[in-house]
Design an enzyme around this catalytic site. Sequence first.
Site, PDB file in Angstrom:
ATOM      1  N   HIS A 307       0.851  -1.194   0.000  1.00 19.34           N
ATOM      2  CA  HIS A 307       0.000   0.000   0.000  1.00 19.34           C
ATOM      3  C   HIS A 307       0.878   1.232   0.000  1.00 19.34           C
ATOM      4  O   HIS A 307       1.922   1.255   0.637  1.00 19.34           O
ATOM      5  CB  HIS A 307      -0.916   0.014   1.238  1.00 19.34           C
ATOM      6  N   ASP A 364      -7.900  -5.412   0.292  1.00 21.56           N
ATOM      7  CA  ASP A 364      -8.439  -6.346  -0.694  1.00 21.56           C
ATOM      8  C   ASP A 364      -8.048  -7.797  -0.441  1.00 21.56           C
ATOM      9  O   ASP A 364      -8.542  -8.692  -1.116  1.00 21.56           O
ATOM     10  CB  ASP A 364      -7.947  -5.951  -2.102  1.00 21.56           C
TER      11      ASP A 364
HETATM   12  N1  ACO Z   1       4.157  -7.870  -4.700  1.00 20.79           N
HETATM   13  C1  ACO Z   1       5.513  -7.842  -4.876  1.00 20.79           C
HETATM   14  N2  ACO Z   1       6.264  -6.739  -4.786  1.00 20.79           N
HETATM   15  C2  ACO Z   1       5.637  -5.577  -4.508  1.00 20.79           C
HETATM   16  C3  ACO Z   1       4.251  -5.521  -4.308  1.00 20.79           C
HETATM   17  C4  ACO Z   1       3.507  -6.724  -4.405  1.00 20.79           C
HETATM   18  N3  ACO Z   1       2.180  -6.731  -4.227  1.00 20.79           N
HETATM   19  N4  ACO Z   1       3.886  -4.247  -4.048  1.00 20.79           N
HETATM   20  C5  ACO Z   1       5.017  -3.528  -4.084  1.00 20.79           C
HETATM   21  N5  ACO Z   1       6.081  -4.328  -4.365  1.00 20.79           N
HETATM   22  C6  ACO Z   1       7.501  -3.921  -4.435  1.00 20.79           C
HETATM   23  C7  ACO Z   1       7.813  -3.194  -5.728  1.00 20.79           C
HETATM   24  O1  ACO Z   1       8.244  -4.095  -6.729  1.00 20.79           O
HETATM   25  C8  ACO Z   1       8.917  -2.255  -5.286  1.00 20.79           C
HETATM   26  O2  ACO Z   1      10.090  -2.997  -5.148  1.00 20.79           O
HETATM   27  P1  ACO Z   1      11.526  -2.298  -5.467  1.00 20.79           P
HETATM   28  O3  ACO Z   1      11.662  -1.196  -4.457  1.00 20.79           O
HETATM   29  O4  ACO Z   1      12.505  -3.386  -5.311  1.00 20.79           O
HETATM   30  O5  ACO Z   1      11.421  -1.779  -6.876  1.00 20.79           O
HETATM   31  C9  ACO Z   1       8.471  -1.843  -3.880  1.00 20.79           C
HETATM   32  O6  ACO Z   1       7.690  -2.965  -3.388  1.00 20.79           O
HETATM   33  C10 ACO Z   1       7.617  -0.583  -3.804  1.00 20.79           C
HETATM   34  O7  ACO Z   1       6.517  -0.754  -4.691  1.00 20.79           O
HETATM   35  P2  ACO Z   1       5.826   0.423  -5.478  1.00 20.79           P
HETATM   36  O8  ACO Z   1       5.119  -0.143  -6.663  1.00 20.79           O
HETATM   37  O9  ACO Z   1       6.802   1.541  -5.718  1.00 20.79           O
HETATM   38  O10 ACO Z   1       4.767   0.923  -4.394  1.00 20.79           O
HETATM   39  P3  ACO Z   1       3.537   1.862  -4.673  1.00 20.79           P
HETATM   40  O11 ACO Z   1       3.276   2.582  -3.422  1.00 20.79           O
HETATM   41  O12 ACO Z   1       3.775   2.680  -5.907  1.00 20.79           O
HETATM   42  O13 ACO Z   1       2.355   0.837  -5.038  1.00 20.79           O
HETATM   43  C11 ACO Z   1       0.579  -0.688  -4.760  1.00 20.79           C
HETATM   44  C12 ACO Z   1       1.392   0.440  -4.127  1.00 20.79           C
HETATM   45  C13 ACO Z   1       0.065  -0.268  -6.161  1.00 20.79           C
HETATM   46  C14 ACO Z   1      -0.616  -0.974  -3.892  1.00 20.79           C
HETATM   47  C15 ACO Z   1       1.476  -1.946  -4.905  1.00 20.79           C
HETATM   48  O14 ACO Z   1       1.889  -2.348  -3.624  1.00 20.79           O
HETATM   49  C16 ACO Z   1       0.776  -3.081  -5.635  1.00 20.79           C
HETATM   50  O15 ACO Z   1       0.822  -3.156  -6.873  1.00 20.79           O
HETATM   51  N6  ACO Z   1       0.109  -4.019  -4.882  1.00 20.79           N
HETATM   52  C17 ACO Z   1      -0.636  -5.095  -5.495  1.00 20.79           C
HETATM   53  C18 ACO Z   1      -1.977  -4.584  -6.010  1.00 20.79           C
HETATM   54  C19 ACO Z   1      -2.926  -4.256  -4.875  1.00 20.79           C
HETATM   55  O16 ACO Z   1      -3.135  -5.044  -3.951  1.00 20.79           O
HETATM   56  N7  ACO Z   1      -3.597  -3.104  -5.007  1.00 20.79           N
HETATM   57  C20 ACO Z   1      -4.601  -2.657  -4.020  1.00 20.79           C
HETATM   58  C21 ACO Z   1      -4.062  -1.526  -3.181  1.00 20.79           C
HETATM   59  S1  ACO Z   1      -5.230  -1.040  -1.966  1.00 20.79           S
HETATM   60  C22 ACO Z   1      -6.342  -0.179  -2.827  1.00 20.79           C
HETATM   61  O17 ACO Z   1      -6.106   0.563  -3.702  1.00 20.79           O
HETATM   62  C23 ACO Z   1      -7.707  -0.420  -2.529  1.00 20.79           C
END
Ligand code: ACO
Length: 422
Positions: A307, A364
Site C-alpha cells: 500500500h 483487498d
Molecule cells: N508484490 C511484490 N512486490 C511488490 C508488491 C507486491 N504486491 N507491491 C510492491 N512491491 C515492491 C515493488 O516491486 C517495489 O520494489 P523495489 O523497491 O525493489 O522496486 C516496492 O515494493 C515498492 O513498490 P511500489 O510499486 O513503488 O509501491 P507503490 O506505493 O507505488 O504501489 C501498490 C502500491 C500499487 C498498492 C502496490 O503495492 C501493488 O501493486 N500491490 C498489489 C496490487 C494491490 O493489492 N492493489 C490494491 C491496493 S489497496 C487499494 O487501492 C484499494
Amino acid sequence: MSKNAVINLDGKDIELPIIEGTEGEKAIDIRKLRAESGYITIDSGFGNTGSCESTITFIDGAKGILRYRGFTIEELTEKCSFEKVIYLLMYDKLPTDDELSSFNEDLKKYSTIDNDLFKSLFSSMPKDAHPMSILSAALSVLSTHESENLNPLDPAQVDIAAKKLMAKIPLIAAASYKYSKGEEFNVSDSGLNYTANFLHLMFSNGSDKYDLKPAVETVMNKLFVLHADHEQNCSTSAVRFVGSSQANLFASVVAGVNALSGPSHGGANQKVLEQLQSICDDGGDASKFIAKAKDKADPFRLMGFGHRVYKNFDPRAKLIKQSCDEVLNVLGLNDPLLNVAKELSQTALNDKYFSDRKLYPNVDFYSGIIYKAIGFPVEMFTVLFAIGRLPGWITQWKEMHAVDNRIGRPRQIYSGENERSL
Ligand code: ACO
C-alpha cells in the site's frame, strides 16, 4: 517553530510557508515557488504531494490508524450502520434519530430505476460485460435523466444528486448480476435497510426471497463502512480532479468508478481471489508464488499486498480478516482459499523482501473470501468496493467545491525535441 521553509535556488533564498495539520502532519506550501524561482516540483505518482487540505479522513500509515471525521473505523464498524456513516461523511455530523430516519426515507424514495430505461440500457451490452463497465455506463446514462440536478454550484441540486447516486448504485450493481444470469431485476424492498435491501436486490429471485442471515448483513455493513473513504487515493483524486473542471457530480463519480476498476486499486479484490484460486489449483504451494513475486524479471505481484500509505499494517485488513473467520464459521463453510490466503500472508510476512519493503496485506486481501462465501461472483467484487466508496467520493467532491475548487492542472518538465524544421 519557524513558519517558513527556506530553499536556496540559484543562490537566492526562497521562503515557503509551512502548513501543519491538526494531527501534526507538515507540508511546505509551494504555490508561489514557480513565480518566485522559475522552478516546479516533480513527483510522479504524487507520493509526496498533498493535493488539498481536508477535514474528512485521517490516516496514519505508520501506526495503522484510519478515522472518518475523527472517529476510528474500529468504533464505526462496531456501532454504526452504513447509512449513519454516509450521513456522517456527507454532512460532517452524526445524525440525530430524526435526521437519520429522514435521510433513510430519502434514500428509499430514490431507490428505483425506470424498468424500461434499465432494459434498454442493458440490451446494448453483452451478457458477460464486466459489472464495473456496466456501472460506469449506467451512471452516465442515469445522468442524462437528471438534467435538473446537475448544477455543481447549486447545493440543493448536489444534495439530490448525491442521494440519488447513493440510492441507485445498489440497483445498478444488482441488475448487472441479474442480467449476467438472465434473471429478472428485483425491485427495492422499502422495509429493509440499505445493506439488507442490496442483498435482497442481488439474491432474491422473484417471490423467492433471499434468506438474510444477520451475520451476513453485519459483515456486509462492516465492509461498506470500511470502504467508505480513504482520503486522496487514486479514484477519489480522479473524482476531485474531474469535479474541479465544474463537471457535474455524476460525471465526476463515473471517473472514480473507472479509476477504481484498475487492478492496482479497487480491481485488486477480484485479482486476489483469482490469484488465490490459481495457487490452490496449482497445488497450494505459497512459497512458489512468493518467489515469483520477488523475481524482478517476473511482472507477477502478490495481489492484495502493499500500500502506498500503510507501512505497518492496513487496519481495514485486520478487521476484515477477523470477520472472514467469523462469517465462514457462521455459514459453515471451510473455504480452502482462506487457508491458502493465510499461508501466503504468513510466508510473505516472514520474508525479508516483503518486510524490507513494508508490504502487508491490504483491504483487498481477505474481503473477496467473504464476498465469495456470501455468493457474489468475483466480477462483482470491485462493484462492492464502489458502493462502499461512493459516500467518500461524494463527500470529497463536495469539500473540493466548498474549499478550493481551482481547476486541477499539473505542470510538467518537457524532455522532447527542441524546435526543429521538417
Ligand atoms: N508484490 C511484490 N512486490 C511488490 C508488491 C507486491 N504486491 N507491491 C510492491 N512491491 C515492491 C515493488 O516491486 C517495489 O520494489 P523495489 O523497491 O525493489 O522496486 C516496492 O515494493 C515498492 O513498490 P511500489 O510499486 O513503488 O509501491 P507503490 O506505493 O507505488 O504501489 C501498490 C502500491 C500499487 C498498492 C502496490 O503495492 C501493488 O501493486 N500491490 C498489489 C496490487 C494491490 O493489492 N492493489 C490494491 C491496493 S489497496 C487499494 O487501492 C484499494
